[in-house]
Design a protein around this motif. Structure first.
Motif, short mmCIF file in Angstrom:
data_model
loop_
_atom_site.label_atom_id
_atom_site.label_comp_id
_atom_site.label_asym_id
_atom_site.label_seq_id
_atom_site.Cartn_x
_atom_site.Cartn_y
_atom_site.Cartn_z
N ARG A 43 -8.70 31.82 0.80
CA ARG A 43 -9.17 30.59 0.16
C ARG A 43 -9.13 29.43 1.16
N PRO A 44 -10.26 28.72 1.32
CA PRO A 44 -10.29 27.64 2.31
C PRO A 44 -9.48 26.43 1.85
N ARG A 45 -8.90 25.75 2.83
CA ARG A 45 -8.20 24.51 2.52
C ARG A 45 -9.24 23.43 2.27
N LEU A 46 -8.84 22.40 1.54
CA LEU A 46 -9.77 21.32 1.19
C LEU A 46 -10.37 20.68 2.43
N LYS A 47 -9.57 20.48 3.46
CA LYS A 47 -10.07 19.86 4.70
C LYS A 47 -11.18 20.72 5.31
N GLU A 48 -11.00 22.04 5.31
CA GLU A 48 -12.03 22.94 5.84
C GLU A 48 -13.25 22.97 4.94
N ALA A 49 -13.03 23.01 3.63
CA ALA A 49 -14.14 23.09 2.68
C ALA A 49 -15.01 21.84 2.74
N LEU A 50 -14.40 20.71 3.10
CA LEU A 50 -15.13 19.45 3.12
C LEU A 50 -15.40 18.94 4.52
N CYS A 94 -20.25 20.33 4.46
CA CYS A 94 -20.91 19.33 3.59
C CYS A 94 -22.41 19.33 3.83
N MET A 95 -22.83 19.58 5.07
CA MET A 95 -24.26 19.67 5.36
C MET A 95 -24.87 20.88 4.64
N CYS A 96 -24.12 21.97 4.54
CA CYS A 96 -24.59 23.15 3.80
C CYS A 96 -24.70 22.83 2.31
N TYR A 97 -23.70 22.13 1.76
CA TYR A 97 -23.76 21.74 0.34
C TYR A 97 -25.00 20.88 0.11
N PHE A 98 -25.25 19.96 1.04
CA PHE A 98 -26.40 19.06 0.94
C PHE A 98 -27.69 19.88 0.92
N ARG A 99 -27.80 20.88 1.79
CA ARG A 99 -28.99 21.73 1.81
C ARG A 99 -29.19 22.44 0.48
N ILE A 100 -28.11 22.91 -0.10
CA ILE A 100 -28.21 23.59 -1.40
C ILE A 100 -28.65 22.60 -2.48
N LEU A 107 -36.08 18.07 6.18
CA LEU A 107 -34.72 17.54 6.18
C LEU A 107 -33.70 18.68 6.06
N SER A 108 -33.99 19.63 5.19
CA SER A 108 -33.11 20.80 5.05
C SER A 108 -33.05 21.59 6.35
N GLY A 109 -34.21 21.78 6.98
CA GLY A 109 -34.26 22.52 8.24
C GLY A 109 -33.49 21.82 9.35
N LEU A 110 -33.62 20.50 9.44
CA LEU A 110 -32.86 19.74 10.46
C LEU A 110 -31.37 19.84 10.21
N THR A 111 -31.00 19.75 8.94
CA THR A 111 -29.58 19.87 8.60
C THR A 111 -29.08 21.26 8.99
N LYS A 154 -19.33 30.15 7.49
CA LYS A 154 -20.07 31.36 7.87
C LYS A 154 -20.73 32.00 6.64
N PHE A 155 -20.18 31.73 5.47
CA PHE A 155 -20.77 32.23 4.23
C PHE A 155 -21.82 31.25 3.70
N LEU A 156 -21.50 29.94 3.74
CA LEU A 156 -22.39 28.93 3.16
C LEU A 156 -23.72 28.79 3.90
N ASP A 157 -23.68 28.83 5.23
CA ASP A 157 -24.89 28.59 6.01
C ASP A 157 -25.99 29.61 5.70
N PRO A 158 -25.70 30.91 5.78
CA PRO A 158 -26.76 31.86 5.42
C PRO A 158 -27.12 31.82 3.94
N LEU A 159 -26.14 31.50 3.08
CA LEU A 159 -26.44 31.39 1.65
C LEU A 159 -27.45 30.26 1.42
N ALA A 160 -27.22 29.12 2.06
CA ALA A 160 -28.15 27.99 1.91
C ALA A 160 -29.53 28.37 2.44
#
Length: 188
Positions: A3-10, A15-21, A49-53, A72-78
């Motif tokens: 489980r990621p720590r909050l600092k790592e998750a954010l 956050c750029m991956c969350y933004f893309r999603i 914008l998504s592609g640049l992110t 490593k999970f979020l980037d390909p998921l996005a």
């Protein structure tokens, strides 16, 4: 994956991956309601914008040592969610793209199933291979062309779709021996 720590998750790259999603529903809405060339340009701008992110999140993560397992999970998921939404939206307007959407679903479905099976055996693909990145870039570029030039003749659209299908099929073909090798190694 622990489980990621909050600092790592954010961290910034995640956050750029969350933004893309979060951009996906905005793109879908803009594309679904598009009536003019300007509307398509706006939808294309959201994709750009998504592609640049996408381009910068990995660079920032590596440059500032912010690489995380979650990232490593979020980037390909996005990537997959964005490309899937793009293809689906465009196939709804251009029926000739349905076979490309089906191939995308088969390729990504295979990748997901193999990834899960290997994960259960304690193995995982550590990042995208170069050919996976080429495939993603090709799909983004093709989507951008189709979005920015909605009046392209059908033959040109079909040619773009065939190019994408060839790249996707080749990518799947190149991943098969990678997964086969990983499967054999995990059985030992």
């Amino acid at each position: 994956m622990e489980r990621p720590r909050l600092k790592e998750a954010l961290n910034i790259p995640n956050c750029m991956c969350y933004f893309r999603i979060l951009l996906i529903p905005l793109f879908v809405w803009r594309f679904a309601t598009a009536e003019t060339a300007a509307d398509y340009y706006l939808a294309g701008g959201i994709v750009a914008l998504s592609g640049l992110t996408d381009l910068f999140d990995g660079k920032i993560a590596r440059r500032f040592q912010m690489v995380t397992e979650l990232g490593k999970f979020l980037d390909p998921l996005a990537d997959k969610l964005t490309l899937g939404a793009l293809l689906l939206c465009m196939a709804l307007r251009r029926p000739a793209l349905w076979p490309l959407m089906a191939l995308f679903a088969v390729k990504e479905g295979f990748m997901a199933v193999m990834g899960l099976l290997l994960l259960r055996r304690g193995r995982k693909l550590d990042g995208a291979m170069w050919f996976g990145k080429v495939c993603t870039a090709t799909l983004y570029l093709a989507a951008a062309v189709l979005l920015l030039f909605p009046g392209l003749p059908g033959g040109v659209q079909n040619g773009i779709a065939l190019l994408c299908a060839a790249v996707m099929a080749a990518t799947l073909g190149l991943y098969l021996p990678v997964f086969r090798r990983m499967w054999r190694e995990s059985a030992r």
